[in-house]
Design an enzyme around this catalytic site. Sequence first.
Site, PDB file in Angstrom:
ATOM      1  N   LYS A   1       0.831  -1.204   0.000  1.00  6.36           N
ATOM      2  CA  LYS A   1       0.000   0.000   0.000  1.00  6.36           C
ATOM      3  C   LYS A   1       0.864   1.252   0.000  1.00  6.36           C
ATOM      4  O   LYS A   1       0.598   2.208  -0.723  1.00  6.36           O
ATOM      5  CB  LYS A   1      -0.941   0.001   1.210  1.00  6.36           C
ATOM      6  CG  LYS A   1      -2.069  -1.004   1.071  1.00  6.36           C
ATOM      7  CD  LYS A   1      -2.918  -1.155   2.336  1.00  6.36           C
ATOM      8  CE  LYS A   1      -3.911  -2.289   2.120  1.00  6.36           C
ATOM      9  NZ  LYS A   1      -4.831  -2.515   3.224  1.00  6.36           N
TER      10      LYS A   1
ATOM     11  N   GLN B   1      -4.936  -1.573   9.337  1.00  7.63           N
ATOM     12  CA  GLN B   1      -4.841  -2.893   8.717  1.00  7.63           C
ATOM     13  C   GLN B   1      -5.464  -3.955   9.621  1.00  7.63           C
ATOM     14  O   GLN B   1      -5.189  -4.019  10.817  1.00  7.63           O
ATOM     15  CB  GLN B   1      -3.359  -3.218   8.451  1.00  7.63           C
ATOM     16  CG  GLN B   1      -3.138  -4.485   7.648  1.00  7.63           C
ATOM     17  CD  GLN B   1      -3.684  -4.405   6.216  1.00  7.63           C
ATOM     18  OE1 GLN B   1      -3.710  -3.331   5.608  1.00  7.63           O
ATOM     19  NE2 GLN B   1      -4.133  -5.520   5.688  1.00  7.63           N
TER      20      GLN B   1
ATOM     21  N   ASP C   1     -11.363   2.936   3.773  1.00 12.65           N
ATOM     22  CA  ASP C   1     -11.679   1.508   3.747  1.00 12.65           C
ATOM     23  C   ASP C   1     -13.193   1.300   3.647  1.00 12.65           C
ATOM     24  O   ASP C   1     -13.648   0.197   3.320  1.00 12.65           O
ATOM     25  CB  ASP C   1     -11.211   0.852   5.064  1.00 12.65           C
ATOM     26  CG  ASP C   1     -10.037  -0.090   4.854  1.00 12.65           C
ATOM     27  OD1 ASP C   1      -9.854  -0.567   3.723  1.00 12.65           O
ATOM     28  OD2 ASP C   1      -9.324  -0.346   5.840  1.00 12.65           O
TER      29      ASP C   1
HETATM   30  N1  LIG Z   1      -7.957  -2.445   6.626  1.00 15.82           N
HETATM   31  C1  LIG Z   1      -7.999  -3.454   5.762  1.00 15.82           C
HETATM   32  N2  LIG Z   1      -7.531  -4.655   6.121  1.00 15.82           N
HETATM   33  C2  LIG Z   1      -7.608  -5.684   5.225  1.00 15.82           C
HETATM   34  C3  LIG Z   1      -8.128  -5.498   3.925  1.00 15.82           C
HETATM   35  C4  LIG Z   1      -8.624  -4.214   3.579  1.00 15.82           C
HETATM   36  O1  LIG Z   1      -9.154  -3.975   2.456  1.00 15.82           O
HETATM   37  N3  LIG Z   1      -8.534  -3.220   4.529  1.00 15.82           N
HETATM   38  N4  LIG Z   1      -8.102  -6.528   2.988  1.00 15.82           N
HETATM   39  C5  LIG Z   1      -7.337  -7.720   3.258  1.00 15.82           C
HETATM   40  C6  LIG Z   1      -5.890  -7.666   2.866  1.00 15.82           C
HETATM   41  N5  LIG Z   1      -5.542  -6.806   1.712  1.00 15.82           N
HETATM   42  C7  LIG Z   1      -5.417  -5.500   1.928  1.00 15.82           C
HETATM   43  O2  LIG Z   1      -5.303  -5.023   2.987  1.00 15.82           O
HETATM   44  C8  LIG Z   1      -5.149  -7.381   0.469  1.00 15.82           C
HETATM   45  C9  LIG Z   1      -5.270  -8.727   0.222  1.00 15.82           C
HETATM   46  C10 LIG Z   1      -4.805  -9.268  -1.002  1.00 15.82           C
HETATM   47  C11 LIG Z   1      -4.230  -8.461  -1.957  1.00 15.82           C
HETATM   48  C12 LIG Z   1      -3.658  -9.025  -3.210  1.00 15.82           C
HETATM   49  O3  LIG Z   1      -3.272  -8.290  -4.094  1.00 15.82           O
HETATM   50  N6  LIG Z   1      -3.544 -10.351  -3.309  1.00 15.82           N
HETATM   51  C13 LIG Z   1      -2.869 -10.979  -4.424  1.00 15.82           C
HETATM   52  C14 LIG Z   1      -2.048 -12.149  -3.903  1.00 15.82           C
HETATM   53  C15 LIG Z   1      -0.991 -11.704  -2.942  1.00 15.82           C
HETATM   54  C16 LIG Z   1      -0.151 -12.857  -2.413  1.00 15.82           C
HETATM   55  O4  LIG Z   1       0.559 -13.432  -3.207  1.00 15.82           O
HETATM   56  O5  LIG Z   1      -0.245 -13.104  -1.201  1.00 15.82           O
HETATM   57  C17 LIG Z   1      -3.873 -11.512  -5.431  1.00 15.82           C
HETATM   58  O6  LIG Z   1      -4.972 -11.908  -5.025  1.00 15.82           O
HETATM   59  O7  LIG Z   1      -3.530 -11.533  -6.611  1.00 15.82           O
HETATM   60  C18 LIG Z   1      -4.110  -7.120  -1.692  1.00 15.82           C
HETATM   61  C19 LIG Z   1      -4.559  -6.591  -0.509  1.00 15.82           C
HETATM   62  C20 LIG Z   1      -7.371  -8.046   4.738  1.00 15.82           C
HETATM   63  N7  LIG Z   1      -7.124  -6.904   5.565  1.00 15.82           N
END
Ligand SMILES: Nc1nc2c(c(=O)[nH]1)N[C@@H](CN(C=O)c1ccc(C(=O)N[C@@H](CCC(=O)O)C(=O)O)cc1)CN2
Length: 291
Positions: free
Chosen positions: A54, A98, A121
Amino acid sequence: MTAQIIDGKAFAAALRARVGGVATAFETASGRKAGLAVVLVGEDPASAVYVRSKGKATLAANMASFEHKLPADTAQADLIALVDRLNADPAVDGILVQLPLPAHLDEQAVLLRINPNKDVDGFHPVNAGRLATGLPGFVPCTPLGCLMLLQDQLGDLSGKEAVVIGRSNIVGKPMAALLTAASCTVTLAHSRTRDLAAHVSRADIVVAAVGRAGFVKGEWLKPGATVIDVGINRVEGGLVGDVEFDSAACVAGAITPVPGGVGPMTIACLLRNTLVAAHRNAGVELDEAAL
Ligand SMILES: Nc1nc2c(c(=O)[nH]1)N[C@@H](CN(C=O)c1ccc(C(=O)N[C@@H](CCC(=O)O)C(=O)O)cc1)CN2
């Protein structure tokens, strides 16, 4: 396999580039950068990776990034005090705590403390209420990203049958609200839903957000359905979604992969929401629908 693969990674990259261009124009118009503060409590490895991503994406989009890393044993009062400082800081347009937080902290109380107008968020109940009633606010990033992918894929969603599987406050409920606002006929299914396969078999759109690897089977799907897989499950051999990809890809018209589907949209939409917040806070005009 017959389904078209929906490339969320490419869509997210294009959105981040668009946000970067508008962020530069915002700096010229307002004399300051749009700012995002991200708070990480503890050392959960996945959360640390997301927070790092981020921060990097924020800087790359010509916005200011403020990272606050707190130890795992941070007291509730100290976390609340930090949120209060960020609420009062004019350089901070968006605040994100987070999740998940360490177990001793009261997540709801922390989220409630964030000024709803900085809640990029979209987790604050005020923003949930705004979404439910069609008022302008902030929409949670993951469902917003899903909606963007669906509209890009299908155009007008009006009249489509949609099944959302999973009723979390962060994905399932806002996703159902967004699809309802887009004039879909929405079924919000969950762990107590009877004969889920029958519901899914009628759906033009299936959004799976249950957190169980390979839960949705290809044979449940209506041929040609558009399948959005929100699941990110770590299994031996890598990451998989909530949809059994191989069987689903033989029946669906289009499907998001995991990784590379919905995940990258979450961070791109976070940047988008932050830039929207900055324009609202600074009183600078923005065509939000075009972003
Ligand atoms: N305050 C927040 N906490 C969390 C959120 C959120 O939106 N706000 N979401 C999730 C985690 N998250 C961002 O925070 C998030 C999860 C996954 C990805 C992502 O790009 N995933 C990739 C794979 C990544 C890997 O290899 O591990 C994909 O799916 O292609 C981005 C952000 C929980 N907490």
